[in-house]
Design a protein around this motif. Structure first.
Motif, short mmCIF file in Angstrom:
data_model
loop_
_atom_site.label_atom_id
_atom_site.label_comp_id
_atom_site.label_asym_id
_atom_site.label_seq_id
_atom_site.Cartn_x
_atom_site.Cartn_y
_atom_site.Cartn_z
N LYS A 86 40.17 42.33 40.93
CA LYS A 86 41.35 42.05 41.73
C LYS A 86 42.11 43.28 42.97
O LYS A 86 42.86 43.02 43.79
CB LYS A 86 42.56 41.24 41.39
CG LYS A 86 41.89 39.04 41.19
CD LYS A 86 43.52 38.97 40.36
CE LYS A 86 42.90 37.74 39.76
NZ LYS A 86 44.24 36.70 39.08
N TYR A 100 39.81 33.91 42.87
CA TYR A 100 39.40 33.91 42.40
C TYR A 100 39.39 32.00 41.99
O TYR A 100 40.23 31.30 42.35
CB TYR A 100 39.96 34.41 41.15
CG TYR A 100 39.98 34.56 39.84
CD1 TYR A 100 39.02 34.91 39.52
CD2 TYR A 100 40.76 33.96 39.31
CE1 TYR A 100 38.61 34.40 37.93
CE2 TYR A 100 41.17 34.32 37.61
CZ TYR A 100 39.26 34.17 37.47
OH TYR A 100 39.69 34.77 36.42
N PHE A 107 34.40 34.49 42.47
CA PHE A 107 35.08 35.11 43.26
C PHE A 107 34.58 34.54 45.14
O PHE A 107 33.36 34.53 45.35
CB PHE A 107 35.39 36.64 43.73
CG PHE A 107 36.89 37.37 43.18
CD1 PHE A 107 38.46 37.25 42.89
CD2 PHE A 107 35.54 37.69 41.35
CE1 PHE A 107 38.92 37.25 41.81
CE2 PHE A 107 37.30 37.94 40.19
CZ PHE A 107 38.36 38.19 41.01
#
Length: 155
Positions: A86, A100, A107
């Motif tokens: 992330k 996500y 992802f």
């Protein structure tokens, strides 16, 4: 989160359509004074209801006409790996949107490039050099039919 009344909702709908309207113009649309609109907008921004005021820019106009949707699968789905990925998404300018998700991929990324060679350089740097990535699948966008962040807001 804050409770949104019908005036807040109308105001949010109006700024989603055109965030360049003056507070006087917004007031006319929603039935408030310019000052009341300004106060409400500040409250909505401070509360995080309005996350950003942005312009949607033509990718072609700035030399990034190639767009891809990329499905990314991580080696393992551990909290530290997910958090690290992330962070890399947030720090990478080519990634316009990072989600996500559940399902076959971990992802989904919306990526832009100047051409396919540029995208290949990106994949080498972003995917191949990352040991946490098991694999990725790329879908090239043929036509951007709609580009919007406007949410449908019920009155």
């Amino acid at each position: 989160m804050i409770d949104l009344d019908s005036l807040d909702r109308r105001l949010l709908d109006a700024v989603q359509q055109d965030n360049r309207l003056t507070t006087a113009e917004l007031g006319e649309r929603v039935g408030l004074s310019a000052t009341a609109c300004q106060r409400r907008l500040k409250r909505l921004r401070d509360a995080g209801v309005i996350e950003a005021d942005i312009a949607v820019v033509s990718p072609k106009a700035v030399g990034r006409p190639v767009s891809m949707l990329v499905l990314v699968t991580l080696e393992r789905e551990r909290a530290d790996i997910v958090d690290r990925f992330k962070a890399s998404i947030r720090a990478t300018r080519e990634v316009m949107i990072g989600l996500y998700v559940t399902g076959d991929a971990d992802f989904v990324l919306y990526v832009t490039a100047s051409d396919m060679e540029d995208y290949e350089r990106f994949t080498r740097r972003f995917f191949y050099e990352n040991p946490d990535i098991k694999g990725f699948k790329t879908m090239v966008v043929m036509d951007r039919v709609k580009a919007s962040f406007a949410l449908p807001i019920d009155p």
